[in-house]
Enzyme design. Structure first.
Site, PDB file in Angstrom:
ATOM      1  CG  ASN A 255      -0.555  32.131 -17.186  1.00  0.00           C
ATOM      2  OD1 ASN A 255       0.354  32.036 -18.010  1.00  0.00           O
ATOM      3  ND2 ASN A 255      -0.818  33.252 -16.541  1.00  0.00           N
TER       4      ASN A 255
ATOM      5  CE  LYS B 236       1.173  33.312 -13.607  1.00  0.00           C
ATOM      6  NZ  LYS B 236       1.038  34.038 -12.354  1.00  0.00           N
TER       7      LYS B 236
ATOM      8  CG  HIS C 178      -1.656  37.591 -16.256  1.00  0.00           C
ATOM      9  ND1 HIS C 178      -0.807  38.022 -15.262  1.00  0.00           N
ATOM     10  CD2 HIS C 178      -2.203  36.438 -15.810  1.00  0.00           C
ATOM     11  CE1 HIS C 178      -0.846  37.159 -14.265  1.00  0.00           C
ATOM     12  NE2 HIS C 178      -1.683  36.183 -14.568  1.00  0.00           N
TER      13      HIS C 178
ATOM     14  CD  GLU D 183       2.195  37.279 -13.487  1.00  0.00           C
ATOM     15  OE1 GLU D 183       2.496  36.667 -14.534  1.00  0.00           O
ATOM     16  OE2 GLU D 183       1.799  36.694 -12.453  1.00  0.00           O
TER      17      GLU D 183
ATOM     18  CD  GLU E 132      -5.669  35.431 -13.300  1.00  0.00           C
ATOM     19  OE1 GLU E 132      -5.517  34.219 -13.152  1.00  0.00           O
ATOM     20  OE2 GLU E 132      -4.796  36.173 -13.800  1.00  0.00           O
TER      21      GLU E 132
ATOM     22  N   GLY F 127      -0.266  33.899  -7.082  1.00  0.00           N
ATOM     23  CA  GLY F 127       1.065  33.425  -6.697  1.00  0.00           C
ATOM     24  C   GLY F 127       1.385  33.650  -5.231  1.00  0.00           C
TER      25      GLY F 127
ATOM     26  CB  SER G 237      -3.626  30.881  -4.715  1.00  0.00           C
ATOM     27  OG  SER G 237      -2.525  31.776  -4.695  1.00  0.00           O
TER      28      SER G 237
END
Ligand code: PGA
Length: 253
Positions: free
Chosen positions: A9, A11, A97, A99, A169, A175, A215
Site C-alpha cells: 500500500n 498510500k 482502510h 485512514e 489492521e 505507521g 508495521s
C-alpha cells in the site's frame, strides 16, 4: 486452498518515476510465486495505468486501487468508478482502510456499498478492519471487528464473500513501528475466521485470505506470516523500500 498474499500500500507517496523504478526492481526478483501466492501493488490513482503495464506478463502480480467510489457513474467530480478501474486492468481495490474511515468519514454502511460494487465488476476487495488503541485497551477488539464485518460484509451471499480478502489492521500498529505480536495477530485472525465460520460455515471460512497489516517489515514478516490464520500482509512503509518488500514477499508461507 486460500492464497498467501503480500500487498503493498504505497498510500500517497512516491513520484511516477520513483514508483516505476520500485516496481521494476521488485518484479525482477524471483519471489517464488505460484498459484498459492500472489503480490498486489496498491498504487496512487495516477500510476495505475503504468503499474498495470509493468505487471502485464506476471500472472501472480496484481494492481489495486486504494479506494473506489460507491456509485456506478455520473456527476461525481473527482471520483473513480469500479468500471473505470476494470477497463484499465485493475482487479483489486483496498476498501475501508482506517485512514479513509478516519479522515474521510467512511462508515461501515458506505463500505458495504463499495464492496458490493467492486464485486459487480470482478474487482477483489481487500477489506480492512481493525480497532483503535482505546478499544484494545478496554479489551473490546473482538466485538469491534465483528461489528465491522457484520455491517459491511455479512449481507453478502457465500458465493460472493469467498471473493473478498480481509486485512486486519490494528490502528495502533499502522505507521507507528508498533507491531501486534504474532500471537495477537493470530488471536484476532482466528476470531475473524470463526465469525465467517459461524455465518457461512467452515469451508467458506477456510477459503478466505486474512492479511495482517501494521508495521510489517522484513524482520518480523516470517514470524507473523508463520501463524496458521495469517495469510500474508498489507504493507505500508516497508513496501516503499525494494529490499524490504522483496524480503516480505519471500516470507509468505
Ligand atoms: P504500515 O501501514 O505498514 O506503514 O504500518 C500499513 C497500512 O496502513 O496498510
Amino acid at each position: 486452498m486460500r492464497k498467501q498474499i503480500a500487498a503493498a500500500n504505497w498510500k500517497m507517496n512516491l513520484s511516477l518515476q520513483e514508483g516505476e523504478t520500485l516496481l521494476e526492481t521488485i518484479i525482477k526478483q524471483d519471489g517464488n510465486l505460484s498459484d498459492n501466492r500472489k503480490v498486489v501493488f496498491a498504487v496512487p490513482a495516477p500510476y495505475l495505468v503504468m503499474a498495470v503495464g509493468k505487471i502485464a506478463s506476471e500472472p501472480h502480480i496484481h494492481v489495486a486501487a486504494q479506494n473506489v467510489y460507491s456509485k456506478k457513474s455520473g456527476a461525481y467530480t473527482g471520483e473513480t468508478s469500479v468500471a473505470m478501474l476494470a477497463s484499465i486492468g485493475v482487479d483489486h481495490a483496498i476498501i475501508g482502510h482506517s485512514e479513509r474511515r478516519e479522515y474521510f468519514n467512511e462508515s461501515n454502511q458506505l463500505l458495504a456499498e463499495k464492496v458490493k460494487i467492486c464485486l459487480e465488476e470482478n474487482i477483489t476487495p481487500i477489506f480492512c478492519c481493525g480497532e483503535a488503541l482505546p478499544v484494545r485497551e478496554a479489551n473490546g477488539q473482538n466485538d469491534f471487528v465483528t461489528r465491522q464485518l457484520e455491517e459491511s460484509l455479512f449481507n453478502l451471499p457465500a458465493e460472493q464473500i469467498v471473493k473478498v480478502v480481509i486485512a486486519y489492521e490494528p490502528i495502533w500498529a499502522i505507521g507507528t513501528g508498533k507491531t501486534a505480536s504474532s500471537d495477537q495477530a493470530q488471536e484476532m485472525h482466528a476470531h475473524i475466521r470463526s465469525q465467517f465460520a459461524a455465518k457461512y460455515g467452515d469451508e467458506v471460512a477456510n477459503s478466505i485470505s486474512i492479511l495482517y497489516g501494521g508495521s510489517v517489515k522484513a524482520s518480523n514478516a516470517k514470524d507473523i506470516f508463520g501463524k496458521p490464520d495469517v495469510d500474508g500482509g498489507l504493507v505500508g512503509g516497508s513496501s516503499l523500500i525494494a529490499d524490504e518488500f522483496i524480503a516480505i514477499i519471500k516470507a509468505l508461507k
